[in-house]
Scaffold this motif. Structure first.
Motif, mmCIF file in Angstrom:
data_model
loop_
_atom_site.group_PDB
_atom_site.id
_atom_site.type_symbol
_atom_site.label_atom_id
_atom_site.label_comp_id
_atom_site.label_asym_id
_atom_site.label_seq_id
_atom_site.Cartn_x
_atom_site.Cartn_y
_atom_site.Cartn_z
ATOM 1 N N ASP A 53 -2.966 38.380 -5.382
ATOM 2 C CA ASP A 53 -1.725 38.948 -5.878
ATOM 3 C C ASP A 53 -1.750 39.077 -7.398
ATOM 4 O O ASP A 53 -2.673 38.644 -8.073
ATOM 5 N N SER A 54 -0.691 39.634 -7.925
ATOM 6 C CA SER A 54 -0.585 39.777 -9.370
ATOM 7 C C SER A 54 -0.430 38.414 -10.035
ATOM 8 O O SER A 54 0.002 37.449 -9.417
ATOM 9 N N TYR A 55 -0.798 38.334 -11.301
ATOM 10 C CA TYR A 55 -0.644 37.106 -12.066
ATOM 11 C C TYR A 55 -0.283 37.483 -13.501
ATOM 12 O O TYR A 55 -0.537 38.601 -13.946
ATOM 13 N N VAL A 56 0.330 36.540 -14.202
ATOM 14 C CA VAL A 56 0.817 36.779 -15.557
ATOM 15 C C VAL A 56 -0.025 35.993 -16.552
ATOM 16 O O VAL A 56 -0.291 34.804 -16.355
ATOM 17 N N VAL A 57 -0.443 36.658 -17.617
ATOM 18 C CA VAL A 57 -1.244 36.026 -18.666
ATOM 19 C C VAL A 57 -0.432 36.009 -19.956
ATOM 20 O O VAL A 57 0.049 37.049 -20.414
ATOM 21 N N GLU A 58 -0.263 34.826 -20.539
ATOM 22 C CA GLU A 58 0.377 34.694 -21.845
ATOM 23 C C GLU A 58 -0.683 34.875 -22.933
ATOM 24 O O GLU A 58 -1.768 34.301 -22.847
ATOM 25 N N HIS A 59 -0.340 35.663 -23.953
ATOM 26 C CA HIS A 59 -1.329 35.951 -25.001
ATOM 27 C C HIS A 59 -0.621 36.219 -26.324
ATOM 28 O O HIS A 59 0.597 36.012 -26.439
ATOM 29 N N GLU A 65 1.451 41.259 -16.987
ATOM 30 C CA GLU A 65 1.228 41.091 -15.550
ATOM 31 C C GLU A 65 0.036 41.948 -15.131
ATOM 32 O O GLU A 65 -0.059 43.121 -15.489
ATOM 33 N N ILE A 66 -0.863 41.333 -14.381
ATOM 34 C CA ILE A 66 -2.075 42.009 -13.938
ATOM 35 C C ILE A 66 -2.086 42.034 -12.415
ATOM 36 O O ILE A 66 -1.920 40.994 -11.770
ATOM 37 N N VAL A 177 -9.213 38.034 -16.638
ATOM 38 C CA VAL A 177 -9.945 38.726 -15.574
ATOM 39 C C VAL A 177 -9.820 37.996 -14.238
ATOM 40 O O VAL A 177 -10.456 38.381 -13.252
ATOM 41 N N GLY A 178 -8.994 36.944 -14.202
ATOM 42 C CA GLY A 178 -8.750 36.231 -12.956
ATOM 43 C C GLY A 178 -9.891 35.343 -12.512
ATOM 44 O O GLY A 178 -10.056 35.085 -11.313
#
Length: 334
Positions: A53-59, A65-66, A177-178
């Motif tokens: 599923d999609s996931y969120v990356v803080e940067h 959201e990817i 990139v998960g």
């Protein structure tokens, strides 16, 4: 005639059963795809293949959201290119290496078919858009002004800085990139190499070697301190630094020959950023032929080593870090 009629009836009945069976199978497939339990089962299978599923990356620029597992990735930093390669990913697009044609020698073999999308400080939005990526990874210090435009092309993740510990950016890239678990495996492998070199140096009474780091450039000479790519690796290994370089900042820049004594140490590793016009090589030659340089203790003891600027500074990635460890082993132990 009676036998033929019986045979005809049997064949017709068999075909009817087969047709019913085919309709039942198709209906089951349709029901499963729309059923909650079946959907969850499909998602579980996707996750096991890295397509979850999609996931969120803080940067550095916020949150992104990817969707699923990115496959077509554009990378906008040199160290980021090395990170992807170590994770087993070949990007669809990457910025050109600072030196090379167009890639550094130590990554060239793995970059066949990768499209150039400009330089770190001069990216081509048009080239990036043409690749239709599903993820873009860049750096705030390099491309902050282009972030909004990049985000219109694909989900975009930005690192905060280029200086300091390269592993911080590597971990962000692995997350983006998960592949955080694979990323940790790469870091564990690197840390094992650091520990092994440290143990070998200690066993040979070399861990207290004071290592000096010097860089020659066209119009600039630098002495690198602890908060630099090579400085951090030296510190990780546990090697000592000359007093003038045992400082928690980046570097002494625009160094003149009046400060040449700050370059001394038990060993000097020096490198030159040559872009092809020969100017930096001229600066290097001027310095290493100077009597002041040749009076340094490390030089007189044949402990001044010319190494690759790409590996010790410019590339700034995980592959370069591992190659730098090999340089330290070669010159301090062998």
């Amino acid at each position: 005639m009676r036998k033929l009629l019986i045979l005809f009836a049997f064949v017709s009945f068999t075909l009817f059963l087969a047709a019913c069976g085919g309709n039942d199978s198709e209906e089951e497939t349709t029901n499963e795809s729309g059923d909650q339990e079946s959907s969850e089962e499909t998602e579980d299978n996707s996750e096991s293949e890295g397509n979850g599923d999609s996931y969120v990356v803080e940067h550095a620029m916020g949150e992104t959201e990817i969707e699923g597992q990115p496959e077509d990735i554009v990378i906008l930093t040199n160290h980021g290119t090395e990170a992807l390669l170590e994770l087993g990913i070949t990007p669809v697009g990457a910025v050109e290496s600072w030196t090379g044609d167009p890639w550094y020698d130590h990554i060239e073999d793995d970059m066949e078919g990768v499209n150039v999308v400009g330089l770190e400080n001069d990216i081509s939005l048009e080239s990036i858009a043409e690749l239709d990526p599903d993820l873009i990874i860049g750096n705030k210090m390099r491309q902050e002004d282009q972030y909004e435009s990049l985000s219109q092309i694909a989900p975009t993740v930005f690192e905060e800085t280029l200086r300091g510990d390269w592993k911080v950016n590597f971990e962000l890239i692995a997350e983006a990139v998960g592949m955080p678990e694979k990323g940790q495996e790469v870091l564990d492998n690197y840390n094992q190499k650091v520990d092994q070199l440290s143990d070998d140096l200690e066993a040979n009474d070399k861990l207290d070697t004071e290592v000096s780091i010097v860089r020659f450039m066209a119009g600039d000479v630098r002495i690198y301190h602890k908060d630099s790519f090579s400085g951090i690796i030296i510190d990780e290994v546990g090697l000592a630094r000359p007093e003038a370089q045992d400082v928690d900042d980046f570097a002494a820049q625009n160094v003149t020959k009046e400060r040449i004594d700050e370059m001394d140490g038990d060993a000097i590793f020096y490198f030159t950023y040559e872009t092809g016009d020969g100017e930096a090589s001229t600066v290097e030659e001027e310095w290493i032929e100077d009597p002041l340089w040749n009076n340094l203790e490390a030089v007189q003891n044949d402990n001044a080593y010319k190494v690759s600027d790409t590996i010790w500074n410019t590339a700034g990635g995980v592959r370069a870090a591992k190659l730098m460890l090999e340089d330290l082993e070669e010159h301090l132990l062998n």
